[in-house]
Design a protein around this motif. Structure first.
Motif, PDB file in Angstrom:
ATOM      1  N   PRO A 156       0.821  -1.213   0.000  1.00  4.63           N
ATOM      2  CA  PRO A 156       0.000   0.000   0.000  1.00  4.63           C
ATOM      3  C   PRO A 156       0.856   1.264   0.000  1.00  4.63           C
ATOM      4  O   PRO A 156       1.968   1.282   0.547  1.00  4.63           O
ATOM      5  N   LYS A 157       0.344   2.300  -0.581  1.00  2.41           N
ATOM      6  CA  LYS A 157       1.097   3.552  -0.737  1.00  2.41           C
ATOM      7  C   LYS A 157       1.620   4.074   0.595  1.00  2.41           C
ATOM      8  O   LYS A 157       2.765   4.531   0.697  1.00  2.41           O
ATOM      9  N   GLU A 158       0.774   4.011   1.631  1.00  5.70           N
ATOM     10  CA  GLU A 158       1.166   4.575   2.924  1.00  5.70           C
ATOM     11  C   GLU A 158       2.259   3.751   3.626  1.00  5.70           C
ATOM     12  O   GLU A 158       2.898   4.220   4.565  1.00  5.70           O
ATOM     13  N   SER A 159       2.496   2.506   3.144  1.00  9.76           N
ATOM     14  CA  SER A 159       3.506   1.638   3.758  1.00  9.76           C
ATOM     15  C   SER A 159       4.727   1.455   2.879  1.00  9.76           C
ATOM     16  O   SER A 159       5.698   0.809   3.288  1.00  9.76           O
ATOM     17  N   ARG A 160       4.686   2.009   1.697  1.00  5.49           N
ATOM     18  CA  ARG A 160       5.724   1.744   0.701  1.00  5.49           C
ATOM     19  C   ARG A 160       7.116   2.205   1.155  1.00  5.49           C
ATOM     20  O   ARG A 160       8.094   1.443   1.084  1.00  5.49           O
ATOM     21  N   GLU A 161       7.212   3.418   1.659  1.00  5.38           N
ATOM     22  CA  GLU A 161       8.512   3.948   2.079  1.00  5.38           C
ATOM     23  C   GLU A 161       9.077   3.126   3.239  1.00  5.38           C
ATOM     24  O   GLU A 161      10.275   2.828   3.282  1.00  5.38           O
ATOM     25  N   SER A 162       8.193   2.744   4.161  1.00  4.52           N
ATOM     26  CA  SER A 162       8.632   1.934   5.306  1.00  4.52           C
ATOM     27  C   SER A 162       9.125   0.566   4.849  1.00  4.52           C
ATOM     28  O   SER A 162      10.121   0.046   5.381  1.00  4.52           O
ATOM     29  N   ASP A 192      -2.114   0.730  11.453  1.00  2.59           N
ATOM     30  CA  ASP A 192      -1.672   2.115  11.251  1.00  2.59           C
ATOM     31  C   ASP A 192      -0.743   2.271  10.045  1.00  2.59           C
ATOM     32  O   ASP A 192      -0.179   3.345   9.818  1.00  2.59           O
ATOM     33  N   GLY A 193      -0.559   1.181   9.277  1.00  3.98           N
ATOM     34  CA  GLY A 193       0.276   1.232   8.075  1.00  3.98           C
ATOM     35  C   GLY A 193       1.739   0.904   8.309  1.00  3.98           C
ATOM     36  O   GLY A 193       2.510   0.776   7.355  1.00  3.98           O
ATOM     37  N   SER A 194       2.141   0.760   9.556  1.00  8.17           N
ATOM     38  CA  SER A 194       3.542   0.428   9.850  1.00  8.17           C
ATOM     39  C   SER A 194       3.799  -1.056   9.647  1.00  8.17           C
ATOM     40  O   SER A 194       2.862  -1.854   9.483  1.00  8.17           O
TER      41      SER A 194
END
Length: 370
Positions: A156-162, A192-194
């Motif tokens: 998912p976009k919100e988790s991509r960088e992590s 929470d996307g983490s």
């Protein structure tokens, strides 16, 4: 050296890879104290070096103090593949949105590190076709490769960088700690996307331990490994049924890989280096004889200063004294190799001119008996 889950997670945390809150305990009193700190519900996880804990029932959910009393005692005394746990990890449950499989391993056949990733976390990676396999070049993991893997897993976009940061950090574990494997299964994306590593499997190259004093605390020798160490040779018990004996870690490891390629499974790795005598080979066989799952022994000796006739005498003595009751398949080449072959002629040990012939014969024998 295979780290236990909690040890692998300690290592992950040092490299910025987050894990759920957890506490290692050894007895019921410690478990009750840890339960008060964590709060219910949580998961009880046996700390073992062998795989298959989940299928064996060695991971249990715990929702209250009544379940804690019954399930903790059950796990504390539950063997998995002949191994008792070295503690129980109490781990706080998390709300999982998506599970992923992610590992980086030393790919000996291609002489590089490789990444395996799958959007189907929590399963045996061998059983799924939905996986990504990528080789890591000498320059390491590029941003392009990390992005490609993230895309393939549909992160998912919100988790991509992590996720990309975690992938780089996992490779740092491999490089900086000289690990042969760093695996997370499953890697969870939580509400929470983490990202959290819900499990940790790490194998460290034993030969590198002198460079990593911080890892020596994790070294744990089984009774058999201590017996082998006392006799001056290296020994590692594995999950298969073919014991591999050789002179030199590189030779034994390459033999192990060849056995795997031939559809066999190694049950132990034993290297007696260049100090082999009839006594050391005899002691080596004594160690192997204590592993019930071993169905055959593969001996691969080549060159060096090893007196192969002394090795042959050790094998004969083991048969004579009923220490050895499984067939031996041997490729022997080196000092006094012709004499060694003469000594073993007519015994239960079968001799071969090439290691390939010996491997094919031992795998055929073992597989036909299963």
């Amino acid at each position: 050296m295979r780290l236990l889950e909690y040890q692998g997670k300690e290592l992950f945390n040092q490299f910025g890879i987050k894990t759920p809150q957890s506490i290692l305990v050894q007895d019921m009193e410690e478990a009750k104290s840890a339960a008060e700190k964590l709060g219910f519900p949580f998961v009880l996880k046996s700390q073992l070096t062998v795989g298959g804990r989940g299928k064996a029932g060695a991971i249990q959910k715990c929702k209250d103090s009544v379940e804690l009393e019954s399930k903790f005692e059950e796990l504390l005394h539950k063997e998995v593949k002949g191994e008792l746990p070295r503690g129980i990890l109490l781990e706080k449950m998390v709300e999982i949105v998506k599970e992923i499989y992610l590992s980086i391993f030393l790919n000996r056949s291609k002489r590089c590190f490789s990444i395996i990733a799958s959007s189907e976390g929590g399963v045996d990676i061998e059983q799924t076709e939905n996986k990504i396999i990528k080789e890591i070049t000498i320059n390491g993991i590029s941003n392009e490769l990390a992005s490609e893997i993230a895309n393939g897993l549909d992160i998912p976009k919100e988790s991509r960088e992590s996720f990309i940061t975690l992938l780089f950090n996992l490779f740092k574990v491999i490089i900086e700690k000289e690990a042969e494997l760093a695996e997370i299964n499953p890697l969870a994306i939580v509400s929470d996307g983490s990202l959290l590593a819900l499990d940790a499997k790490v194998i460290i190259d034993d030969n590198s331990l002198f460079r990593h004093k911080d890892l020596v605390k994790y070294l744990h020798l089984s009774e058999l490994e201590k017996q082998a160490s006392d006799n001056g040779f290296s020994f590692v018990e594995l999950e298969g049924n073919i014991a591999i004996i050789g002179n030199g870690a590189g030779l034994v490891m390459s033999t192990l890989d060849m056995v795997t390629d031939a559809k066999g499974t190694a049950g132990s790795f034993l290297d007696f280096g260049g100090r082999a005598t009839s006594e050391t080979i005899y002691e080596a066989i004594k160690v192997i004889s204590r592993i019930p799952k071993i169905k055959a022994i593969l001996v691969n000796l080549f060159g060096g200063i090893v007196r192969t006739d002394l090795v042959a005498m050790g094998i004969l003595d083991a048969y004579k004294n009923n220490i050895l009751n499984v067939p031996v398949f041997a490729r022997i080449s080196g000092a006094q190799s012709e004499k060694a072959k003469e000594l073993l002629q007519g015994s239960e040990a079968r001799l071969f001119d090439t290691v390939e012939e010996a491997i094919n014969a031992v795998v055929l024998k073992v597989n036909n008996n299963n």
